[in-house]
Design a protein around this motif. Sequence first.
Motif, short mmCIF file in Angstrom:
data_model
loop_
_atom_site.label_atom_id
_atom_site.label_comp_id
_atom_site.label_asym_id
_atom_site.label_seq_id
_atom_site.Cartn_x
_atom_site.Cartn_y
_atom_site.Cartn_z
N LEU A 60 34.62 47.52 57.91
CA LEU A 60 35.08 47.81 56.55
C LEU A 60 33.94 47.60 55.57
N THR A 61 33.89 48.42 54.54
CA THR A 61 32.90 48.26 53.48
C THR A 61 33.10 46.91 52.80
N LEU A 62 32.03 46.13 52.68
CA LEU A 62 32.15 44.74 52.24
C LEU A 62 31.24 44.46 51.05
N LEU A 63 31.80 43.81 50.03
CA LEU A 63 31.03 43.35 48.87
C LEU A 63 31.27 41.85 48.70
N GLN A 64 30.19 41.12 48.37
CA GLN A 64 30.29 39.67 48.19
C GLN A 64 29.62 39.24 46.88
N PRO A 65 30.22 39.56 45.76
CA PRO A 65 29.60 39.23 44.48
C PRO A 65 29.66 37.74 44.16
N THR A 66 28.63 37.23 43.53
CA THR A 66 28.69 35.86 43.01
C THR A 66 29.19 35.86 41.57
N ASN A 67 28.97 36.97 40.89
CA ASN A 67 29.41 37.13 39.50
C ASN A 67 30.25 38.40 39.40
N LEU A 68 31.54 38.24 39.11
CA LEU A 68 32.44 39.39 39.07
C LEU A 68 32.25 40.28 37.84
N LYS A 69 31.41 39.83 36.91
CA LYS A 69 31.11 40.65 35.73
C LYS A 69 29.73 41.31 35.82
N ASP A 70 29.04 41.07 36.94
CA ASP A 70 27.71 41.64 37.12
C ASP A 70 27.77 43.16 37.11
N GLU A 71 26.87 43.80 36.38
CA GLU A 71 26.90 45.25 36.22
C GLU A 71 26.70 45.98 37.55
N THR A 72 25.85 45.45 38.39
CA THR A 72 25.62 46.09 39.69
C THR A 72 26.88 46.06 40.54
N PHE A 73 27.54 44.90 40.57
CA PHE A 73 28.80 44.80 41.32
C PHE A 73 29.84 45.75 40.76
N ALA A 75 29.48 48.49 39.18
CA ALA A 75 29.14 49.88 39.53
C ALA A 75 29.50 50.16 41.00
N GLU A 76 29.22 49.19 41.89
CA GLU A 76 29.56 49.36 43.30
C GLU A 76 31.08 49.44 43.49
N LEU A 77 31.79 48.61 42.74
CA LEU A 77 33.24 48.61 42.82
C LEU A 77 33.82 49.96 42.36
N LYS A 78 33.32 50.43 41.25
CA LYS A 78 33.80 51.71 40.71
C LYS A 78 33.49 52.86 41.66
N ALA A 79 32.33 52.80 42.33
CA ALA A 79 31.91 53.86 43.24
C ALA A 79 32.82 53.98 44.46
N LEU A 80 33.58 52.92 44.79
CA LEU A 80 34.51 52.97 45.91
C LEU A 80 35.73 53.85 45.59
#
Length: 315
Positions: A60-73, A75-80
């Motif tokens: 499964l596609t996996l993301l492990q952000p340390t900061n849920l407001k981080d712009e990179t995260f 963007a990755e979330l939206k791209a899903l």
Amino acid sequence: MEALRIIFMGTPEFAVGILDSILKNNYNVVGVITAADKPAGRGQKIKYSAVKEYALEHNLTLLQPTNLKDETFLAELKALNANLQVVVAFRMLPKVVWEMPKYGTFNLHASLLPDYRGAAPINWAIINGETKTGVTTFFIDDKIDTGAMILNAEIAIAENENAGQLHDRLMALGSQTVVKTLALIENGNLETKIQMESEDLKTAYKLNKENCKIDCNKTGNEIHNLIRGLSPYPAAWCYFKDGDLEWNIKIYEAEFIPEKHDGPIGKITTTKKEIKIAVVDGYVQIMALQFPGKKKMTTAELLNGMTFSENAYAC
């Protein structure tokens, strides 16, 4: 209505059971969000969350952000391109995350809301002597566990059931309830109910060393409920003292024996196979415990190699 594209957010074993059920019911999980890796144990080896282990096993596609407001995260979330998010035992989400998908973000909580909002609902239901509990799905809002409720399901708590046993039954019940919630959303048959506020609501406070400590001045039932409500993790604890010796003991299993006595509170009485602690309305008989640096063992196993004097006491 378009097909569901789900992002799942969770961390511990409880969340794994729900994620597994979602996949087995053929829902499309486009991404999994879980806690960042962290060192654990004496060797401080990097430990993956239970959800990460499962996500890796199932590709499964996996993301492990340390900061849920981080712009990179973000963007990755939206791209899903998800249209629904499901959260189980994760962390508080910022508004920018929970409002992102078209059909919203719902959470599964292991209590009958609005009671037992907070971090440890399974433990506190048992600690407080409840005879029933359950699970609730609700849409996330900007507070903790307060959003509009979708479904709930109730389950009885057995008299001697511990938190580990109830955890497993609630995971199964939660899995069924999440799948039913997904079906309601998918079919457009969703109805929600606003949580009623009251001064009498019970809270599932975060567990810490102080609220896990046994107080021998409480009733035997209260102590018994604390022990089973914290077993197998993090475990209720107290001090055993015998002369100049003192140990911090974890207690995993006990029985309450109601009995009138005039002995001092906390006095430890032992036989070849039993340890009993005097409490206000009887005795708490210890069945399984752990001494510092030792493995968990039954009382009989401990007493094979250890004795206590007549002056030993607990708490």
